[in-house]
Design a protein around this motif. Structure first.
Motif, PDB file in Angstrom:
ATOM      1  N   GLY A  14      -7.811   6.542 -25.447  1.00 11.90           N
ATOM      2  CA  GLY A  14      -8.432   5.398 -24.781  1.00 11.90           C
ATOM      3  C   GLY A  14      -8.442   4.162 -25.672  1.00 11.90           C
ATOM      4  N   HIS A  15      -8.836   4.348 -26.944  1.00  8.41           N
ATOM      5  CA  HIS A  15      -8.925   3.172 -27.825  1.00  8.41           C
ATOM      6  C   HIS A  15      -7.548   2.620 -28.174  1.00  8.41           C
ATOM      7  N   THR A  16      -6.579   3.503 -28.366  1.00  7.02           N
ATOM      8  CA  THR A  16      -5.232   2.980 -28.670  1.00  7.02           C
ATOM      9  C   THR A  16      -4.715   2.193 -27.467  1.00  7.02           C
ATOM     10  N   ALA A  17      -4.906   2.752 -26.267  1.00  3.60           N
ATOM     11  CA  ALA A  17      -4.485   2.037 -25.055  1.00  3.60           C
ATOM     12  C   ALA A  17      -5.208   0.692 -24.979  1.00  3.60           C
ATOM     13  N   ALA A  18      -6.498   0.685 -25.303  1.00  8.14           N
ATOM     14  CA  ALA A  18      -7.298  -0.538 -25.200  1.00  8.14           C
ATOM     15  C   ALA A  18      -6.810  -1.607 -26.176  1.00  8.14           C
ATOM     16  N   ILE A  19      -6.532  -1.191 -27.400  1.00 10.14           N
ATOM     17  CA  ILE A  19      -6.086  -2.159 -28.425  1.00 10.14           C
ATOM     18  C   ILE A  19      -4.741  -2.779 -28.005  1.00 10.14           C
ATOM     19  N   TYR A  20      -3.825  -1.928 -27.557  1.00  6.49           N
ATOM     20  CA  TYR A  20      -2.517  -2.444 -27.116  1.00  6.49           C
ATOM     21  C   TYR A  20      -2.669  -3.345 -25.890  1.00  6.49           C
ATOM     22  N   ALA A  21      -3.511  -2.930 -24.936  1.00  6.14           N
ATOM     23  CA  ALA A  21      -3.665  -3.717 -23.707  1.00  6.14           C
ATOM     24  C   ALA A  21      -4.311  -5.071 -24.017  1.00  6.14           C
ATOM     25  N   ALA A  22      -5.280  -5.072 -24.936  1.00  7.10           N
ATOM     26  CA  ALA A  22      -5.942  -6.335 -25.290  1.00  7.10           C
ATOM     27  C   ALA A  22      -4.944  -7.269 -25.964  1.00  7.10           C
ATOM     28  N   ARG A  23      -4.127  -6.706 -26.848  1.00  4.19           N
ATOM     29  CA  ARG A  23      -3.146  -7.533 -27.571  1.00  4.19           C
ATOM     30  C   ARG A  23      -2.040  -8.042 -26.643  1.00  4.19           C
ATOM     31  N   ALA A  24      -1.917  -7.389 -25.473  1.00  5.41           N
ATOM     32  CA  ALA A  24      -0.939  -7.850 -24.484  1.00  5.41           C
ATOM     33  C   ALA A  24      -1.595  -8.809 -23.478  1.00  5.41           C
ATOM     34  N   ASN A  25      -2.802  -9.271 -23.826  1.00  2.00           N
ATOM     35  CA  ASN A  25      -3.538 -10.228 -22.971  1.00  2.00           C
ATOM     36  C   ASN A  25      -3.884  -9.670 -21.601  1.00  2.00           C
ATOM     37  N   LEU A  26      -4.140  -8.369 -21.521  1.00  2.00           N
ATOM     38  CA  LEU A  26      -4.482  -7.774 -20.221  1.00  2.00           C
ATOM     39  C   LEU A  26      -6.003  -7.705 -20.027  1.00  2.00           C
ATOM     40  N   ASN A  27      -6.760  -8.155 -21.024  1.00  2.00           N
ATOM     41  CA  ASN A  27      -8.224  -8.232 -20.931  1.00  2.00           C
ATOM     42  C   ASN A  27      -8.836  -6.913 -20.415  1.00  2.00           C
ATOM     43  N   PRO A  28      -8.554  -5.786 -21.086  1.00  3.54           N
ATOM     44  CA  PRO A  28      -8.994  -4.489 -20.554  1.00  3.54           C
ATOM     45  C   PRO A  28     -10.509  -4.287 -20.575  1.00  3.54           C
ATOM     46  N   LEU A  29     -10.958  -3.526 -19.598  1.00  2.00           N
ATOM     47  CA  LEU A  29     -12.362  -3.112 -19.549  1.00  2.00           C
ATOM     48  C   LEU A  29     -12.394  -1.597 -19.745  1.00  2.00           C
ATOM     49  N   MET A  30     -13.164  -1.161 -20.745  1.00  2.00           N
ATOM     50  CA  MET A  30     -13.240   0.283 -21.020  1.00  2.00           C
ATOM     51  C   MET A  30     -14.600   0.837 -20.599  1.00  2.00           C
ATOM     52  N   PHE A  31     -14.563   1.961 -19.911  1.00  2.00           N
ATOM     53  CA  PHE A  31     -15.792   2.734 -19.675  1.00  2.00           C
ATOM     54  C   PHE A  31     -15.773   3.851 -20.705  1.00  2.00           C
ATOM     55  N   GLU A  32     -16.651   3.746 -21.701  1.00  3.81           N
ATOM     56  CA  GLU A  32     -16.548   4.697 -22.818  1.00  3.81           C
ATOM     57  C   GLU A  32     -17.248   6.020 -22.544  1.00  3.81           C
ATOM     58  N   GLY A  33     -17.973   6.101 -21.444  1.00  3.30           N
ATOM     59  CA  GLY A  33     -18.609   7.365 -21.105  1.00  3.30           C
ATOM     60  C   GLY A  33     -19.868   7.594 -21.901  1.00  3.30           C
ATOM     61  N   ILE A  34     -20.455   8.748 -21.704  1.00  4.77           N
ATOM     62  CA  ILE A  34     -21.726   9.027 -22.369  1.00  4.77           C
ATOM     63  C   ILE A  34     -21.485   9.589 -23.766  1.00  4.77           C
ATOM     64  N   GLN A  35     -20.468  10.480 -23.910  1.00  7.76           N
ATOM     65  CA  GLN A  35     -20.117  10.954 -25.254  1.00  7.76           C
ATOM     66  C   GLN A  35     -19.027  10.030 -25.797  1.00  7.76           C
ATOM     67  N   ALA A  36     -19.439   8.813 -26.192  1.00  5.29           N
ATOM     68  CA  ALA A  36     -18.460   7.840 -26.672  1.00  5.29           C
ATOM     69  C   ALA A  36     -17.697   8.414 -27.859  1.00  5.29           C
ATOM     70  N   GLY A  37     -16.391   8.198 -27.853  1.00  2.00           N
ATOM     71  CA  GLY A  37     -15.584   8.670 -28.986  1.00  2.00           C
ATOM     72  C   GLY A  37     -14.942  10.021 -28.734  1.00  2.00           C
ATOM     73  N   GLY A  38     -15.431  10.751 -27.750  1.00  2.00           N
ATOM     74  CA  GLY A  38     -14.795  12.010 -27.361  1.00  2.00           C
ATOM     75  C   GLY A  38     -14.961  13.145 -28.356  1.00  2.00           C
ATOM     76  N   GLN A  39     -14.024  14.091 -28.277  1.00  2.00           N
ATOM     77  CA  GLN A  39     -14.138  15.340 -29.041  1.00  2.00           C
ATOM     78  C   GLN A  39     -14.232  15.149 -30.553  1.00  2.00           C
ATOM     79  N   LEU A  40     -13.600  14.096 -31.069  1.00  2.00           N
ATOM     80  CA  LEU A  40     -13.576  13.926 -32.529  1.00  2.00           C
ATOM     81  C   LEU A  40     -14.964  13.693 -33.100  1.00  2.00           C
ATOM     82  N   THR A  41     -15.866  13.201 -32.259  1.00  2.00           N
ATOM     83  CA  THR A  41     -17.212  12.933 -32.771  1.00  2.00           C
ATOM     84  C   THR A  41     -17.978  14.226 -33.025  1.00  2.00           C
ATOM     85  N   THR A  42     -17.427  15.345 -32.561  1.00  2.00           N
ATOM     86  CA  THR A  42     -18.120  16.621 -32.811  1.00  2.00           C
ATOM     87  C   THR A  42     -17.437  17.418 -33.926  1.00  2.00           C
ATOM     88  N   THR A  43     -16.418  16.847 -34.560  1.00  2.00           N
ATOM     89  CA  THR A  43     -15.792  17.543 -35.685  1.00  2.00           C
ATOM     90  C   THR A  43     -16.364  16.985 -36.979  1.00  2.00           C
TER      91      THR A  43
END
Ligand code: NDP
Length: 308
Positions: A14-43
């Protein structure tokens, strides 16, 4: 106002897509969910993400990704999308507090490692129990120690083989008397002197003081319970993709993973792209998720500019 790109999910994809989309001037809106950051935040420590020679804490890595997204101009909402309407464009997405429209959608909601819900599981999760041997196996806590892998598929085989490079002895616990893993993986397993398969057996309890010290094993044929001392317990019993909100909207495989076209993040719906573990039952790594996140943003840009 109709959004150009809505991104659902906030793991590495999600974040990689967001960074690329923002840099392409697509003004992305992200819904990060309740467990922001996903599975990596539990490792705990991530030692295989390039750029962090000493390893990086999972939460810290995801915080850095979020900061980079914000810096690129991504708008981030800490809400979950509950339903989508993909039958016509602009697509409709609905969270707890709002409903909005978007020209395109990038789905990066990830997957959740299946758990057993046995006693001790929560207590020792990341204190000896892990769902990713490739991520955690080389940590000092597991070196030259007795380690246990649960499962009989290719992941279990791969994890046991990976762990055999670090542990002193690896037990593979499987609930049946036949592996599901491919023949080639089975051969490798059986040839490895450090690996022993315990058949017809399930893990019923994780035990220890501060960290995992042993597991209880139950033979499903005769009901016999044994205790096995070990320092690591690795789950390889599959993942559940986070796609409940997409049912009947988009093509999913029989286990619920989004089906994407070969070498692409395109889904069965034009203008909807999927990246990361929600469409990947095979590689399941942070770096591969980030890679497909990049692809999703580039394909979205091509779609919006009419190139593709
Ligand atoms: P699978 O679904 O193939 O295997 C899951 C395993 O876990 C099965 O053996 C299953 O047992 C066992 N299991 C499931 N639930 C429980 C439970 N509650 N208690 C005990 N055991 C349980 O998942 P994988 O992650 O292994 O593989 C997913 C896909 O990715 C597959 O297509 C696989 O081929 C592929 N893959 C390929 C690799 C490679 O070739 N290098 C590496 C990794 C994955 P049972 O068999 O009894 O159902």
């Amino acid at each position: 106002m109709t959004e150009k790109v809505v991104i659902i999910g906030s793991g590495p994809a999600g974040h990689t897509a967001a960074i690329y989309a923002a840099r392409a001037n697509l003004n992305p809106l992200m819904f990060e969910g309740i467990q922001a950051g996903g599975q990596l935040t539990t490792t705990t420590v991530i030692e295989n993400f390039p750029g962090f020679q000493e390893g990086i804490n999972g939460m810290e890595l995801m915080t850095k990704m979020k900061e980079q997204s914000l810096h690129a101009g991504v708008r981030i909402l800490s809400e979950e999308i509950h339903s989508v309407q993909l039958s016509s464009r602009p697509f409709k997405v609905k969270s707890q507090t709002q409903e909005l429209e978007s020209e395109t959608l990038i789905i990066a909601t990830g997957a959740t490692a299946k758990k057993l819900n046995i006693p001790g599981e929560e207590q020792f999760w990341q204190r000896g129990i892990s769902a990713c041997a490739v991520c955690d196996g080389a940590l000092p806590a597991f070196r030259n120690k007795v380690l246990v892998v649960i499962g009989g598929g290719d992941s279990a085989a791969e994890e046991a083989l990976h762990l055999s490079r670090f542990g002193s002895k690896i037990y593979l616990i499987h609930r049946r008397d036949q592996l599901r893993a491919s023949q080639i993986m089975q051969k490798r397993l059986l040839k490895n002197p450090k690996i022993e398969i315990i058949w017809n057996t399930v893990v019923t309890e994780a035990k220890g003081q501060k960290i995992l010290e042993s597991v209880n094993l139950k033979n499903v044929q005769n009901g016999e319970i044994k205790n096995l001392a070990c320092s690591g317990l690795f789950y390889a019993i599959g993942h559940t993709p986070n796609t409940n909100f997409l049912k009947n909207q988009i093509l999913l495989d029989k286990e619920g993973f989004i089906i994407t076209q070969s070498n692409s993040t395109k889904t069965s719906i034009k203008g909807v792209f999927a990246c990361g573990d929600v469409q990947d039952r095979y590689w399941k790594q942070a770096i591969t998720a980030a890679g497909t996140g990049c692809m999703a943003a580039l394909e979205t840009e091509r779609f919006l500019t009419g190139v593709d």
